[in-house]
Motif scaffolding. Structure first.
Motif, PDB file in Angstrom:
ATOM      1  N   ARG A 149       0.832  -1.211   0.000  1.00  0.00           N
ATOM      2  CA  ARG A 149       0.000   0.000   0.000  1.00  0.00           C
ATOM      3  C   ARG A 149       0.861   1.253   0.000  1.00  0.00           C
ATOM      4  N   GLY A 192       2.542   1.822  -3.267  1.00  0.00           N
ATOM      5  CA  GLY A 192       1.575   2.383  -4.210  1.00  0.00           C
ATOM      6  C   GLY A 192       1.343   3.866  -3.997  1.00  0.00           C
ATOM      7  N   THR A 223       2.213   6.721  -6.771  1.00  0.00           N
ATOM      8  CA  THR A 223       1.147   7.614  -7.238  1.00  0.00           C
ATOM      9  C   THR A 223       1.559   9.069  -7.080  1.00  0.00           C
ATOM     10  N   ALA A 279       1.450   1.912  -9.885  1.00  0.00           N
ATOM     11  CA  ALA A 279       0.970   1.693  -8.515  1.00  0.00           C
ATOM     12  C   ALA A 279      -0.248   0.780  -8.456  1.00  0.00           C
ATOM     13  N   HIS A 319      -0.021  -2.898  -7.190  1.00  0.00           N
ATOM     14  CA  HIS A 319       0.377  -2.952  -5.777  1.00  0.00           C
ATOM     15  C   HIS A 319      -0.833  -2.709  -4.881  1.00  0.00           C
ATOM     16  N   PHE A 320      -1.646  -1.722  -5.240  1.00  0.00           N
ATOM     17  CA  PHE A 320      -2.864  -1.459  -4.465  1.00  0.00           C
ATOM     18  C   PHE A 320      -3.830  -2.637  -4.541  1.00  0.00           C
ATOM     19  N   ALA A 346      -5.231   6.205  -7.627  1.00  0.00           N
ATOM     20  CA  ALA A 346      -4.260   5.841  -8.660  1.00  0.00           C
ATOM     21  C   ALA A 346      -4.945   5.625  -9.998  1.00  0.00           C
TER      22      ALA A 346
END
Length: 274
Positions: free
Chosen positions: A145, A148, A152, A160, A163-164, A190
């Protein structure tokens, strides 16, 4: 605090050094929460010194790590980094991968404060890799998180997104509603910045979590974003509904500037509806 002090006093009378270290760490944590930073530092430093005498790596790690957090909160960034480096050395030498991922994330935060985002990204990536190898889901979710968020902020929103998405899934498995909501909020930000389509289910899922947490500011923010999305696709009645709900939520808080933004959106939407 009174109970923790009483426990420390009893363990000192008994001469139980291991218990005293635990007591001092508890006291330091409590005092940190009370903003009694000088007393917290004194307790934690004594805990660290005793842990060194005991040659207990776990106690050394947690005392040094908590000391770093106290100094970071005080703005003593260089001192905080020294304690984190010390904790990292212990974790590396004693092969403590989960603990090491914590120190890497802490060092990454410091790099951000020092204006070195690229260095921070490298540390976050290392924390992700270590947590993944150790199969430490919570550490992996948090590191993903935060990675990300930084990507971003640096304009790499498209990078990102995965990853989120992975972070959201991990927090859901952990039943961590707050973490899942934070990851979803990052995912939505993002996706919008990357110019991609925000899945409607993301808004609904995030709103459900914010409602379960009874978090008025976040509910307001999410309804406002949902209103913007509805506006962009030309669904002005739905946009109006979201803006009205956002206004009701933001009025539960003292965020007057946010209220102004939402009132402005309401005015423009009502104009479109005639």
């Amino acid at each position: 605090l009174a109970y923790a002090e009483q426990a420390a006093s009893l363990d000192r009378q008994r001469g139980d050094v291991e218990a005293i270290v635990r007591d001092l760490h508890n006291l330091g944590t409590i005092l940190k929460g009370m903003k009694a930073f000088d007393r917290a530092i004194a307790c934690l430093q004594e805990a660290l010194d005793l842990a060194v005498q005991l040659e207990d790596p776990a106690k050394q790690f947690y005392s040094a790590h908590t000391l770093a957090n106290v100094h970071r909160e005080l703005g003593h960034i260089d001192v905080a980094e020294e304690y984190l480096r010390r904790a990292d050395e212990v974790a590396l030498a004693r092969r403590m991968p989960v603990e090491r991922s914590f120190t890497l994330v802490g060092l990454a935060h410091i790099r951000l404060q020092q204006g070195a985002p690229e260095a921070a990204i490298g540390l976050y990536r290392e924390a992700v890799e270590i947590s993944r190898k150790a199969r430490h889901a919570e550490g992996l979710a948090q590191a993903l998180r935060m990675l990300g968020e930084v990507l971003t902020g640096l304009g790499s929103a498209a990078e990102a997104l995965p990853h989120f998405q992975e972070s959201v899934a991990l927090f859901a498995q952990l039943h961590d509603s707050n973490g899942q909501l934070e990851a979803l909020e990052g995912l939505i930000r993002a996706a919008r910045r990357a110019g991609g389509t925000v899945t409607e289910g993301w808004y609904a899922q995030a709103l459900g979590l914010a409602e379960a947490l009874d978090d008025a500011p976040r509910r307001a923010w999410l309804h406002n974003l949902s209103g913007i999305a509805a506006w962009e696709r030309g669904d002005y009645p739905e946009a109006l509904t979201h803006y009205e709900t956002a206004l009701a939520q933001v009025r539960r808080t003292d965020r007057r500037a946010d209220e102004g933004v939402i009132l402005d959106s309401l005015g423009v939407t009502l104009g479109r509806l005639g």
